[in-house]
Each structure stands twice: as structure tokens, then as C-alpha cells.
Scaffold this motif. Structure first.
Motif, PDB file in Angstrom:
ATOM      1  N   UNK A 207       4.231 -50.133 -11.394  1.00 19.55           N
ATOM      2  CA  UNK A 207       4.233 -50.358 -12.842  1.00 19.55           C
ATOM      3  C   UNK A 207       2.976 -49.799 -13.499  1.00 19.55           C
ATOM      4  N   UNK A 208       2.075 -49.224 -12.712  1.00 24.98           N
ATOM      5  CA  UNK A 208       0.841 -48.650 -13.252  1.00 24.98           C
ATOM      6  C   UNK A 208       1.173 -47.464 -14.164  1.00 24.98           C
ATOM      7  N   UNK A 209       0.385 -47.313 -15.215  1.00 26.03           N
ATOM      8  CA  UNK A 209       0.630 -46.244 -16.192  1.00 26.03           C
ATOM      9  C   UNK A 209      -0.268 -45.037 -15.981  1.00 26.03           C
ATOM     10  N   UNK A 210      -1.055 -45.044 -14.890  1.00 27.11           N
ATOM     11  CA  UNK A 210      -1.926 -43.905 -14.596  1.00 27.11           C
ATOM     12  C   UNK A 210      -1.066 -42.663 -14.343  1.00 27.11           C
ATOM     13  N   UNK A 211      -1.525 -41.535 -14.860  1.00 29.15           N
ATOM     14  CA  UNK A 211      -0.773 -40.293 -14.708  1.00 29.15           C
ATOM     15  C   UNK A 211      -0.608 -39.929 -13.233  1.00 29.15           C
ATOM     16  N   UNK A 212       0.596 -39.535 -12.872  1.00 24.59           N
ATOM     17  CA  UNK A 212       0.886 -39.175 -11.488  1.00 24.59           C
ATOM     18  C   UNK A 212       0.333 -37.791 -11.158  1.00 24.59           C
ATOM     19  N   UNK A 213       0.136 -37.563  -9.855  1.00 27.84           N
ATOM     20  CA  UNK A 213      -0.286 -36.249  -9.394  1.00 27.84           C
ATOM     21  C   UNK A 213       0.924 -35.324  -9.286  1.00 27.84           C
ATOM     22  N   UNK A 214       0.691 -34.052  -9.422  1.00 27.21           N
ATOM     23  CA  UNK A 214       1.752 -33.065  -9.199  1.00 27.21           C
ATOM     24  C   UNK A 214       1.684 -32.617  -7.744  1.00 27.21           C
ATOM     25  N   UNK A 215       2.591 -33.148  -6.926  1.00 24.86           N
ATOM     26  CA  UNK A 215       2.615 -32.831  -5.497  1.00 24.86           C
ATOM     27  C   UNK A 215       3.754 -31.880  -5.145  1.00 24.86           C
ATOM     28  N   UNK A 216       4.313 -31.227  -6.157  1.00 26.45           N
ATOM     29  CA  UNK A 216       5.492 -30.391  -5.921  1.00 26.45           C
ATOM     30  C   UNK A 216       5.207 -29.219  -4.979  1.00 26.45           C
ATOM     31  N   UNK A 217       3.960 -28.780  -4.913  1.00 24.96           N
ATOM     32  CA  UNK A 217       3.624 -27.646  -4.045  1.00 24.96           C
ATOM     33  C   UNK A 217       3.123 -28.080  -2.670  1.00 24.96           C
ATOM     34  N   UNK A 218       3.067 -29.362  -2.425  1.00 23.27           N
ATOM     35  CA  UNK A 218       2.654 -29.865  -1.112  1.00 23.27           C
ATOM     36  C   UNK A 218       3.889 -30.051  -0.233  1.00 23.27           C
ATOM     37  N   UNK A 219       3.806 -29.628   1.000  1.00 24.11           N
ATOM     38  CA  UNK A 219       4.940 -29.699   1.916  1.00 24.11           C
ATOM     39  C   UNK A 219       4.583 -30.551   3.125  1.00 24.11           C
ATOM     40  N   UNK A 220       5.575 -31.273   3.610  1.00 27.43           N
ATOM     41  CA  UNK A 220       5.325 -32.156   4.739  1.00 27.43           C
ATOM     42  C   UNK A 220       4.938 -31.370   5.985  1.00 27.43           C
ATOM     43  N   UNK A 221       5.351 -30.102   6.064  1.00 28.12           N
ATOM     44  CA  UNK A 221       4.976 -29.271   7.214  1.00 28.12           C
ATOM     45  C   UNK A 221       3.469 -29.041   7.281  1.00 28.12           C
ATOM     46  N   UNK A 222       2.774 -29.171   6.134  1.00 29.51           N
ATOM     47  CA  UNK A 222       1.322 -29.014   6.143  1.00 29.51           C
ATOM     48  C   UNK A 222       0.645 -30.085   6.997  1.00 29.51           C
ATOM     49  N   UNK A 223       1.353 -31.195   7.178  1.00 28.99           N
ATOM     50  CA  UNK A 223       0.767 -32.293   7.947  1.00 28.99           C
ATOM     51  C   UNK A 223       1.081 -32.168   9.421  1.00 28.99           C
ATOM     52  N   UNK A 224       2.208 -31.563   9.744  1.00 26.07           N
ATOM     53  CA  UNK A 224       2.560 -31.345  11.148  1.00 26.07           C
ATOM     54  C   UNK A 224       1.816 -30.131  11.694  1.00 26.07           C
ATOM     55  N   UNK A 225       1.630 -29.115  10.834  1.00 30.36           N
ATOM     56  CA  UNK A 225       0.914 -27.904  11.227  1.00 30.36           C
ATOM     57  C   UNK A 225      -0.261 -27.682  10.270  1.00 30.36           C
ATOM     58  N   UNK A 226      -1.258 -28.561  10.285  1.00 26.15           N
ATOM     59  CA  UNK A 226      -2.348 -28.462   9.303  1.00 26.15           C
ATOM     60  C   UNK A 226      -3.152 -27.179   9.424  1.00 26.15           C
ATOM     61  N   UNK A 227      -3.261 -26.592  10.624  1.00 27.68           N
ATOM     62  CA  UNK A 227      -4.053 -25.385  10.797  1.00 27.68           C
ATOM     63  C   UNK A 227      -3.424 -24.187  10.101  1.00 27.68           C
ATOM     64  N   UNK A 228      -2.108 -24.273   9.828  1.00 30.11           N
ATOM     65  CA  UNK A 228      -1.404 -23.157   9.196  1.00 30.11           C
ATOM     66  C   UNK A 228      -1.321 -23.323   7.692  1.00 30.11           C
ATOM     67  N   UNK A 229      -1.771 -24.479   7.177  1.00 32.83           N
ATOM     68  CA  UNK A 229      -1.597 -24.785   5.767  1.00 32.83           C
ATOM     69  C   UNK A 229      -2.794 -24.343   4.945  1.00 32.83           C
ATOM     70  N   UNK A 230      -2.503 -23.828   3.775  1.00 29.98           N
ATOM     71  CA  UNK A 230      -3.555 -23.531   2.808  1.00 29.98           C
ATOM     72  C   UNK A 230      -3.280 -24.420   1.603  1.00 29.98           C
ATOM     73  N   UNK A 231      -3.635 -25.685   1.737  1.00 30.56           N
ATOM     74  CA  UNK A 231      -3.291 -26.680   0.729  1.00 30.56           C
ATOM     75  C   UNK A 231      -4.535 -27.287   0.126  1.00 30.56           C
TER      76      UNK A 231
END
Length: 321
Positions: A207-231
Motif C-alpha cells: 500500500x506504500x505510495x513510493x514510486x516503483x523502480x523500472x525493472x523492465x530491463x532486468x532479467x532473471x538470467x542475470x542472477x543465474x549467470x551474473x558474470x555474463x550480465x551487464x546490469x
């Protein structure tokens, strides 16, 4: 192109569009307006839910929630799709679990008898097994929906330090070794964290009114293969581990750890990879299992935790003598 092939191609074309008109189809398939109208009428009689709108901005639509068009598969393609679904059967919980089972039964039911026999024989020759974790993940589908809609949610989360309340914004979900994980931005920590889905005890839209982050360009694969991610995710920690020959052999059996392994000419190896702070407990557990076959060089935090754990185990056994 014969009529049946044209009907199938038209069906595939209109299924991929939000709106279409007769002129577009006549130009694409090089037939007359009358032929296209006849084809659409025939598709409608076959059960395709077509809807037309009159006027300058009118056109045709396929009603939502319609069934997908029939697709032809070769024998090997049909078997491959069946076993893709079969490979998920040992997961304790899945998003769309009931739908997967329904689709698999429907798909199997309509296969020719010869392919059914071959699939039944192959079931006794191949097994896609993952560790059976008797842990409930009741909010798995909710977390996936939250990731799709970029919702900010409130959860209660159980860690080794107890239960805490957090507002998070989910990047996605992934599974590894039978566990489900949820990388997310944690507003309490003001940083990115990875959460075990089975440890999430409650779920609600924040219910918080703080503006949300835009995570549309973040992919879950960045977490499985962090060395390959440029995030833009947290910089993380550099893990460096020296392995003897047996350590290399053990590391090959660990998908996540092996992602950063280099094998040397003498068959020893070195792991160098980026990890997140939330990965530290898992890394410590893994290295402890490998015993003297692995030595952590960096970061000092993990070396200290392993030394502390070793002393605690030694003290425990000394006290029992």
C-alpha cells in the motif's frame, strides 16, 4: 498453395494480430476478397471465434481466450515436446501446474497410437529427476505475476535471523537444485537480494505510495549467470576458490559454482565469479562439503565464516569426548 494450407496459414496469421482487415489478407495471400471472405467463414464454422467491427476504423478480431490454432508436428517434434513437459513432473510445485498436466494429457490423447507406444517405451528409459524438496511455495505464481506487472509487494520472510517484514519488487523467479528463488529489490535493505520462495510466509500488494523502480530491463538470467550480465544490479563480491583435482571433479557436478571454473593443464582448477551477499551462506555450505579439496582465497568474509564454522564443529566434538 492449396486451400487447406492457405486456411492454416491464414489462421496462424490472424492469431498473431490484434486486428486485421480483408485487404491485408488479400495482399498477403494473393487471392480475391471473395476468397478471403469464404475462408474466414469456413474458419468461423470450424470454431475460430471471429468478431467484426464496422466503420472506418473497423476490422476483424479473434476473441480473447480462444483456443490456439492446430499445429502440425513431426514424430520427433511431438516426442520432444512431450518430454519437455515430462521433465517438470518431479518439481514439488510449478507455476501453471494444473495447466501443464491438463495440456500434457490433452497432447498425449491426440497423438497417433504408434507415437504413444514409443513414448511409453521411452518413459522407462529416460528420467528427468530433480531433488524432491518437501517445501511449500504457495506464492510462487503470485511472485511471477508480480514480476510481470512490476508490482511492489509486502512479504514476511523467514531467514536464519528470524521473520522480518519487507517491501520488495520482484525481478523474476528461477529454480536450481529443486529450490525456487526470487531475486528482487528490497526497499528495507535498499539493495538487491535473492529470496528463497519457500521462506516467504505471506504475500500482499504493498500500500506504500513510493514510486516503483523500472525493472523492465532486468532479467532473471542475470542472477543465474551474473558474470555474463551487464546490469545495474549490485556489484557483488568476487569469489575466488582454488581447487585440487578432486575439487574440480566435485565442482563439475555443481552447475552454479562451475559457471566460473577454469581448469588448468595439471587438472587443478580455479573458480572466479561474482556472487551477491545473499549467496554467501550457500557458498559456505558448498565449500564446507568439498572439505580439503577447495580453498577460498577471496573474499575474506567467506574465509572467516568457514573458519568460524570449522571451530564450532571442532568444539562440538571436543566437548562430547
Amino acid at each position: 498453395m492449396n486451400k487447406s494450407q492457405r486456411l492454416l496459414n491464414i489462421l496462424m496469421t490472424i492469431s498473431s494480430k490484434k486486428k486485421f482487415n480483408i485487404k491485408d489478407l488479400t495482399e498477403e495471400f494473393h487471392v480475391s476478397k471473395r476468397t478471403i471472405l469464404r475462408d474466414l467463414q469456413e474458419l468461423s464454422e470450424l470454431g475460430v471465434p471471429l468478431y467484426s467491427e464496422l466503420g472506418i476504423n473497423g476490422g476483424y478480431h479473434i476473441l480473447k481466450d480462444h483456443t490456439l490454432p492446430a499445429v502440425r508436428f513431426t514424430e520427433n517434434e511431438a516426442i520432444a515436446l512431450f518430454f519437455i513437459a515430462e521433465s517438470l513432473k518431479y518439481y514439488n510445485q510449478l507455476p501453471f501446474e494444473s495447466e501443464i498436466q491438463a495440456a500434457l494429457k490433452k497432447f498425449y490423447h491426440h497423438l497417433p497410437s504408434g507415437i504413444k507406444v514409443k513414448i511409453d517405451q521411452m518413459r522407462s528409459k529416460i528420467l528427468f529427476w530433480v531433488p524432491n524438496r518437501p517445501l511449500k511455495t504457495p506464492f510462487l505464481s503470485d511472485l511471477l505475476e508480480a514480476a510481470l506487472h512490476q508490482s511492489r509487494i509486502s512479504v514476511s520472510y523467514e531467514s536464519q535471523n528470524g521473520v522480518s517484514s519487507r517491501d520488495i519488487q520482484v525481478i523474476g523467479v528461477y529454480t536450481m537444485n529443486g529450490f525456487w528463488y526470487c531475486p528482487a529489490y528490497c526497499y528495507k535493505s535498499q539493495d538487491y537480494r535473492t529470496f528463497r520462495v519457500d521462506r516467504i510466509l505471506s504475500f500482499a500488494v504493498s500500500t506504500e505510495t513510493i514510486e516503483k523502480l523500472d525493472l523492465s530491463n532486468h532479467h532473471v538470467t542475470d542472477w543465474v549467470f551474473p558474470d555474463k550480465a551487464e546490469s545495474e544490479l549490485e556489484q557483488g563480491l568476487t569469489l575466488k576458490v582454488e581447487l585440487n583435482k578432486r575439487g574440480v571433479w566435485q565442482c563439475k557436478s555443481d552447475f552454479w559454482m562451475s559457471q566460473g571454473m577454469t581448469i588448468h593443464d595439471d587438472e587443478t582448477g580455479t573458480i572466479i565469479k561474482t556472487i551477491q551477499a545473499s549467496d554467501v551462506p550457500c557458498v559456505v555450505d558448498t565449500i564446507m562439503q568439498w572439505g580439503t579439496d577447495a580453498v577460498v582465497m577471496e573474499p575474506p568474509m567467506i574465509r572467516e565464516l568457514i573458519i568460524k564454522r570449522t571451530k564450532e564443529i571442532l568444539h562440538l566434538y571436543n566437548a562430547s569426548l
